[in-house]
Design a protein around this motif. Structure first.
Motif, short mmCIF file in Angstrom:
data_model
loop_
_atom_site.label_atom_id
_atom_site.label_comp_id
_atom_site.label_asym_id
_atom_site.label_seq_id
_atom_site.Cartn_x
_atom_site.Cartn_y
_atom_site.Cartn_z
N CYS A 163 128.67 32.43 57.37
CA CYS A 163 129.20 32.35 56.01
C CYS A 163 128.67 33.51 55.17
CB CYS A 163 128.81 31.02 55.37
SG CYS A 163 129.48 30.79 53.70
N GLU A 164 129.57 34.22 54.52
CA GLU A 164 129.18 35.35 53.68
C GLU A 164 128.55 34.87 52.38
OE1 GLU A 164 131.18 39.25 51.47
OE2 GLU A 164 132.37 37.97 52.80
N ARG A 165 127.38 35.44 52.06
CA ARG A 165 126.71 35.14 50.79
C ARG A 165 127.02 36.26 49.80
NH1 ARG A 165 125.27 32.26 55.46
NH2 ARG A 165 123.37 31.02 55.14
N PRO A 166 127.64 35.93 48.68
CA PRO A 166 128.09 36.99 47.76
C PRO A 166 126.99 37.59 46.90
CG PRO A 166 128.66 34.86 46.87
CD PRO A 166 128.10 34.60 48.23
N GLY A 167 125.81 36.94 46.81
CA GLY A 167 124.76 37.42 45.93
C GLY A 167 125.06 37.07 44.48
N ASP A 200 120.23 33.27 47.94
CA ASP A 200 121.53 33.61 47.35
C ASP A 200 121.83 32.63 46.23
OD1 ASP A 200 124.28 35.06 47.72
OD2 ASP A 200 124.74 32.92 47.54
N LEU A 201 122.24 33.14 45.08
CA LEU A 201 122.43 32.31 43.90
C LEU A 201 123.45 31.21 44.11
CD1 LEU A 201 122.03 31.62 40.92
CD2 LEU A 201 123.65 33.45 40.35
N GLY A 238 122.42 32.42 32.37
CA GLY A 238 122.80 32.82 33.71
C GLY A 238 124.29 33.09 33.84
N ALA A 239 124.65 33.82 34.88
CA ALA A 239 126.06 34.12 35.18
C ALA A 239 126.40 33.50 36.53
CB ALA A 239 126.30 35.62 35.21
N PRO A 245 132.71 28.83 49.99
CA PRO A 245 131.89 27.97 50.85
C PRO A 245 130.40 28.26 50.76
CG PRO A 245 133.10 29.57 52.16
CD PRO A 245 133.65 29.65 50.78
N SER A 246 130.03 29.46 50.32
CA SER A 246 128.60 29.80 50.23
C SER A 246 127.86 28.88 49.27
CB SER A 246 128.43 31.26 49.77
OG SER A 246 128.95 31.45 48.47
#
Length: 307
Positions: A163-167, A200-201, A238-239, A245-246
């Motif tokens: 699963c890709e974590r977008p940061g 990862d947020l 926060g943003a 799915p992350s």
């Protein structure tokens, strides 16, 4: 650790039962009451960065985060000042409580605390078929359930790894769950910081919000509580990261690793001197074997309803 600097004990130290990974004792002295946590270093799933965690805790406490005061950190022991409060049940919290948790996370993520680089997740283990065979051979009470779900557990492990974590990646508590919270006059107190680190947020927010918005299963899920955590995060400065799915992979990956760790403890059949009691390990395995496939199957629904 030498605890003599905490004062003269006024009663025998008492173990506080129920910890999922370590053991906690209450020490009452003429200088106050303290929570003394004995960390399990025999078969731990991760390396504890106690000096770094203690520095992060001190910064959070000094910034006014509602938490027990960190007192000392040793090679295998953490000491905090004892905090009275009500346990938070595994049930949807109030929207106000959830909103405050979101604000707390935003304040935590804004702290500038040095942290060692190179902190990464380990790949998810793929040995579920072997574990199921060993469980059947040793007559574990949950063996048949695990054997019937091996393919699902392998698929879960694949999701966690791919699963890709977008940061972005943030320094945070990492395990804000009902069992790591108290309610004091209806407001949050955050406990158990030893898993603090870089995350990862999206996984941090999704895991926290989902755990506070549901009960033991997923049938009483409260989307408004989930959203309240996110609203509190934005209100705290926060943003939000993009949906996907992350948001849920941290919870499912953590639960997967916790279940496997407890399976290994159960397979030995030995009451280890640190960490959870053997009966609690069996209960954790049963919950994971039944609950993880349910969570995995509902991921599309969770994304649609909550995000």
């Amino acid at each position: 650790m030498d605890l003599s600097h905490l004062g003269t004990p006024i009663r025998p130290v008492v173990r506080v039962h129920g910890g999922f990974a370590n053991r906690v004792y209450r020490l009452d002295t003429d200088q106050g009451s303290f929570a003394v946590k004995e960390l399990n270093l025999l078969d731990r799933r991760w390396t504890y960065h106690l000096e770094d965690v203690f520095r992060f805790e001190r910064a959070a406490f000094d910034a006014g985060i509602p938490m027990p005061e960190p007192i000392a950190a040793g090679d295998r022991t953490l000491v905090h000042r004892w905090v009275e409060g009500e346990a938070v049940p595994e049930a949807p919290v109030s929207a106000g409580y959830a909103f405050e948790i979101g604000e707390i996370l935003a304040r935590l993520h804004a702290l500038e605390v040095p942290w060692p680089s190179g902190s990464t997740e380990d790949p998810a283990s793929q040995d579920w078929s072997e574990l199921a065979e060993r469980a059947v051979a040793t007559g574990q009470p949950w063996a048949e359930d695990l054997a019937a779900r091996v393919d699902t557990f392998v698929a879960i492990a694949d999701l966690v790894d791919t699963c890709e974590r977008p940061g972005p990646v943030v320094l945070t508590h990492g395990d804000v769950q009902p069992w790591n919270l108290l309610a004091r006059e209806g407001r949050p107190v955050v406990l158990d910081w030893e898993l603090s680190g870089l995350l990862d947020l999206s996984g941090e927010l999704g895991s926290t919000a989902l755990s506070l918005a549901k009960g033991p299963g997923f049938d009483d899920l409260e989307p408004a509580v989930f959203r309240a955590v996110l609203d509190g995060y934005v209100a705290g400065g926060g943003a939000l990261p993009p949906p996907g799915p992350s948001w849920f992979v941290l919870m499912i990956g953590g639960w997967l690793g916790h279940t496997r760790w407890n399976i290994l403890r159960c397979l030995t059949g030995v009451e280890v001197g640190t960490g959870p009691d053997l009966a609690l390990s069996h209960a954790s395995v049963r919950n994971g074997v039944r609950g993880l496939p349910d969570l995995f199957g509902r991921l599309p629904e969770l994304q649609a309803v909550l995000l």
